[in-house]
Design a protein around this motif. Sequence first.
Motif, PDB file in Angstrom:
ATOM      1  N   ALA A 106       0.833  -1.207   0.000  1.00 33.99           N
ATOM      2  CA  ALA A 106       0.000   0.000   0.000  1.00 33.99           C
ATOM      3  C   ALA A 106       0.868   1.258   0.000  1.00 33.99           C
ATOM      4  CB  ALA A 106      -0.925  -0.004   1.212  1.00 33.99           C
ATOM      5  N   MET A 107       1.953   1.242   0.746  1.00 30.67           N
ATOM      6  CA  MET A 107       2.854   2.401   0.763  1.00 30.67           C
ATOM      7  C   MET A 107       3.487   2.624  -0.603  1.00 30.67           C
ATOM      8  SD  MET A 107       2.880   3.819   3.829  1.00 30.67           S
ATOM      9  CE  MET A 107       4.461   4.575   4.190  1.00 30.67           C
ATOM     10  N   LEU A 108       3.829   1.541  -1.299  1.00 29.06           N
ATOM     11  CA  LEU A 108       4.408   1.672  -2.638  1.00 29.06           C
ATOM     12  C   LEU A 108       3.428   2.320  -3.608  1.00 29.06           C
ATOM     13  CD1 LEU A 108       6.231  -1.770  -3.000  1.00 29.06           C
ATOM     14  CD2 LEU A 108       7.310   0.479  -2.809  1.00 29.06           C
ATOM     15  N   VAL A 109       2.173   1.877  -3.555  1.00 27.03           N
ATOM     16  CA  VAL A 109       1.167   2.446  -4.448  1.00 27.03           C
ATOM     17  C   VAL A 109       0.883   3.897  -4.081  1.00 27.03           C
ATOM     18  CG1 VAL A 109      -1.224   2.258  -5.205  1.00 27.03           C
ATOM     19  CG2 VAL A 109       0.160   0.202  -4.963  1.00 27.03           C
ATOM     20  N   LEU A 110       0.880   4.213  -2.794  1.00 22.38           N
ATOM     21  CA  LEU A 110       0.667   5.598  -2.378  1.00 22.38           C
ATOM     22  C   LEU A 110       1.786   6.513  -2.868  1.00 22.38           C
ATOM     23  CD1 LEU A 110      -0.689   5.228   1.278  1.00 22.38           C
ATOM     24  CD2 LEU A 110      -1.921   6.068  -0.729  1.00 22.38           C
ATOM     25  N   ALA A 111       2.987   5.958  -3.005  1.00 23.77           N
ATOM     26  CA  ALA A 111       4.088   6.761  -3.543  1.00 23.77           C
ATOM     27  C   ALA A 111       3.775   7.242  -4.957  1.00 23.77           C
ATOM     28  CB  ALA A 111       5.384   5.951  -3.533  1.00 23.77           C
ATOM     29  N   ILE A 140       0.037   4.473   9.646  1.00 27.22           N
ATOM     30  CA  ILE A 140       0.429   3.451   8.685  1.00 27.22           C
ATOM     31  C   ILE A 140       1.942   3.291   8.671  1.00 27.22           C
ATOM     32  CG2 ILE A 140       0.582   2.941   6.224  1.00 27.22           C
ATOM     33  CD1 ILE A 140      -2.212   3.883   5.861  1.00 27.22           C
ATOM     34  N   THR A 141       2.655   4.404   8.680  1.00 25.29           N
ATOM     35  CA  THR A 141       4.117   4.338   8.669  1.00 25.29           C
ATOM     36  C   THR A 141       4.648   3.649   9.921  1.00 25.29           C
ATOM     37  OG1 THR A 141       4.176   6.418   7.413  1.00 25.29           O
ATOM     38  CG2 THR A 141       6.226   5.688   8.453  1.00 25.29           C
ATOM     39  N   CYS A 142       4.117   4.033  11.065  1.00 22.94           N
ATOM     40  CA  CYS A 142       4.575   3.427  12.325  1.00 22.94           C
ATOM     41  C   CYS A 142       4.193   1.956  12.397  1.00 22.94           C
ATOM     42  CB  CYS A 142       4.000   4.188  13.514  1.00 22.94           C
ATOM     43  SG  CYS A 142       4.631   5.870  13.708  1.00 22.94           S
ATOM     44  N   TYR A 143       2.995   1.625  11.912  1.00 22.14           N
ATOM     45  CA  TYR A 143       2.582   0.226  11.982  1.00 22.14           C
ATOM     46  C   TYR A 143       3.381  -0.641  11.018  1.00 22.14           C
ATOM     47  CZ  TYR A 143      -0.286  -3.952  12.178  1.00 22.14           C
ATOM     48  OH  TYR A 143      -0.715  -5.242  12.328  1.00 22.14           O
ATOM     49  N   PHE A 187      -2.936  -1.037  18.610  1.00 22.73           N
ATOM     50  CA  PHE A 187      -3.337   0.355  18.853  1.00 22.73           C
ATOM     51  C   PHE A 187      -3.194   1.191  17.584  1.00 22.73           C
ATOM     52  CE2 PHE A 187      -2.000   4.701  19.856  1.00 22.73           C
ATOM     53  CZ  PHE A 187      -3.086   5.152  20.598  1.00 22.73           C
ATOM     54  N   LEU A 188      -2.042   1.094  16.936  1.00 20.75           N
ATOM     55  CA  LEU A 188      -1.781   1.892  15.734  1.00 20.75           C
ATOM     56  C   LEU A 188      -2.729   1.508  14.602  1.00 20.75           C
ATOM     57  CD1 LEU A 188       2.124   1.876  15.769  1.00 20.75           C
ATOM     58  CD2 LEU A 188       0.655   3.844  16.207  1.00 20.75           C
ATOM     59  N   PHE A 191      -6.439   2.668  15.038  1.00 14.19           N
ATOM     60  CA  PHE A 191      -6.698   4.087  14.816  1.00 14.19           C
ATOM     61  C   PHE A 191      -6.545   4.485  13.353  1.00 14.19           C
ATOM     62  CE2 PHE A 191      -6.897   4.609  19.325  1.00 14.19           C
ATOM     63  CZ  PHE A 191      -7.690   5.718  19.492  1.00 14.19           C
ATOM     64  N   HIS A 192      -5.616   3.871  12.645  1.00 12.84           N
ATOM     65  CA  HIS A 192      -5.523   4.291  11.240  1.00 12.84           C
ATOM     66  C   HIS A 192      -6.639   3.660  10.419  1.00 12.84           C
ATOM     67  CE1 HIS A 192      -4.251   0.983   8.635  1.00 12.84           C
ATOM     68  NE2 HIS A 192      -3.466   0.549   9.590  1.00 12.84           N
ATOM     69  N   GLN A 193      -7.091   2.427  10.767  1.00 10.68           N
ATOM     70  CA  GLN A 193      -8.259   1.866  10.081  1.00 10.68           C
ATOM     71  C   GLN A 193      -9.467   2.761  10.308  1.00 10.68           C
ATOM     72  OE1 GLN A 193      -8.447  -0.784   8.139  1.00 10.68           O
ATOM     73  NE2 GLN A 193      -6.712  -2.099   8.631  1.00 10.68           N
ATOM     74  N   GLY A 194      -9.649   3.189  11.559  1.00 10.85           N
ATOM     75  CA  GLY A 194     -10.787   4.049  11.867  1.00 10.85           C
ATOM     76  C   GLY A 194     -10.691   5.405  11.211  1.00 10.85           C
ATOM     77  N   SER A 195      -9.501   5.982  11.182  1.00  7.44           N
ATOM     78  CA  SER A 195      -9.356   7.311  10.592  1.00  7.44           C
ATOM     79  C   SER A 195      -9.562   7.289   9.085  1.00  7.44           C
ATOM     80  CB  SER A 195      -7.970   7.881  10.927  1.00  7.44           C
ATOM     81  OG  SER A 195      -7.871   8.146  12.307  1.00  7.44           O
ATOM     82  N   LEU A 196      -9.238   6.172   8.442  1.00  3.67           N
ATOM     83  CA  LEU A 196      -9.551   6.052   7.016  1.00  3.67           C
ATOM     84  C   LEU A 196     -11.058   6.167   6.798  1.00  3.67           C
ATOM     85  CD1 LEU A 196      -7.168   3.171   5.845  1.00  3.67           C
ATOM     86  CD2 LEU A 196      -7.139   5.528   5.050  1.00  3.67           C
TER      87      LEU A 196
END
Length: 436
Positions: A106-111, A140-143, A187-188, A191-196
């Motif tokens: 996912a990070m690669l595609v976001l790039a 996402i980065t931290c996870y 935890f991470l 929160f990022h699933q929810g924030s999406l």
Amino acid sequence: MDRALWPEGVERCSLGKFLLWLGFVGVILAAGLYEFFMILVPDGLARTALDNYFGFGLWITFDLAVIALGAGAFFTGLLKYILDIKELEKIVNLTVIVGFICYSGAMLVLALDVGQPLRSWFGYWHANVHSMLTEVMFCITCYLCVLAIEFLPNILENRKLNEIPYLHNLAHNMHVVMPLIAGLGAFLSTFHQGSLGGMYGVLFARPYILRDGFFIWPWTFFLFVLSAVASGPCFSVLVVKIMELLTGKQLVDYKVKALMCKIAGTMLCLYLFFKFADTWAWATDVLPRSGLTWDQMFNSDLGYGEWLLWVEIGLCGVLPAILLMVPRFRNTPALLYTAAILNCTGVTINRYVFTVQALAIPVMPFDQWYNYVPNWAEWAPSIGVLAYGALLLSLSYRYLPVFPQEIELNYRKQAPAAPAAPVEEPKEAEEATATA
């Protein structure tokens, strides 16, 4: 030399056959890398079907889907290390690898999707503290870093690496602190699933996804978390099944798969309860207060019909929930895998309609319905990420002890039975015979 790197006590295919498989995967990966390069360097986003109307498209749908399906990593880790469900230790290594693939892919595609990769670091250094995407980006980065840490002990358990005392001790000590790492990852990821989902719920200019709030979060915050934990375990089970079909070996006991799917089915039932309540409240309250009607949200001529909603929550929601929760159905392999496929399809449809259909709906008096069809420049990198996942899974299976049950399920059954030891007559019986 290749055999010396295999996990101890297992058998793998010949090196030639393995290289042939890697060559097939490599061709697909090369096609994705070519389009990746063409978008990053000479052409930019002009090479894609994205435009000013559809700023989100296939890539965001793909990202949201694989991030949801990769939730099996944090959820299984939470159940294994925090709630101490010991049966899940047979599959937790795989869920970490699947999660790492999903998040790094996912990070690669976001790039690609940021449009100007040289400025992609702006989001970290010049963070918009009022945007939910800022929280998503940091979480996402931290996870992803947490997943790398969780993946590292399995890498260090490679037979050759494990012979190095320092690496052996490092892997052991990392296993000791893994409950803490798993808790941080849960935890991470939560929160990022929810924030999406929360990001979509606050877009008041997009009536299809606008939702009211619960305290400071829109309802979609919780729906995205629940749908992720409901589909992630099923996706991990499907990955195991695909690997078993390719290798011809049983890698995880069926009871473990059934347990994973039972947990997923329980979370799916909980998600569906809130999903039906959300859909009802949206149709009868949110839309009328916005001066809109249910029919204005759909356009069957362009493929954005009501049928997508009913397929999502009916065929790919209620049906798999029944199959996963009824023991007689869940203990039938064909029905279990069918339910898992439907479950994963449902969350993918959900991410698609929230991303694409929400943008296709006209929001201004002079607007009209627009259609979006991704082109090859968008498909190739997405398929390339799947090839990258296949490559990493193949290398992990061949050289790392990913499946603790593999030897028990495949090799001990095939070993010839040891000859029965001669029965020795007790000494008392020998003395009695001699006396007689």
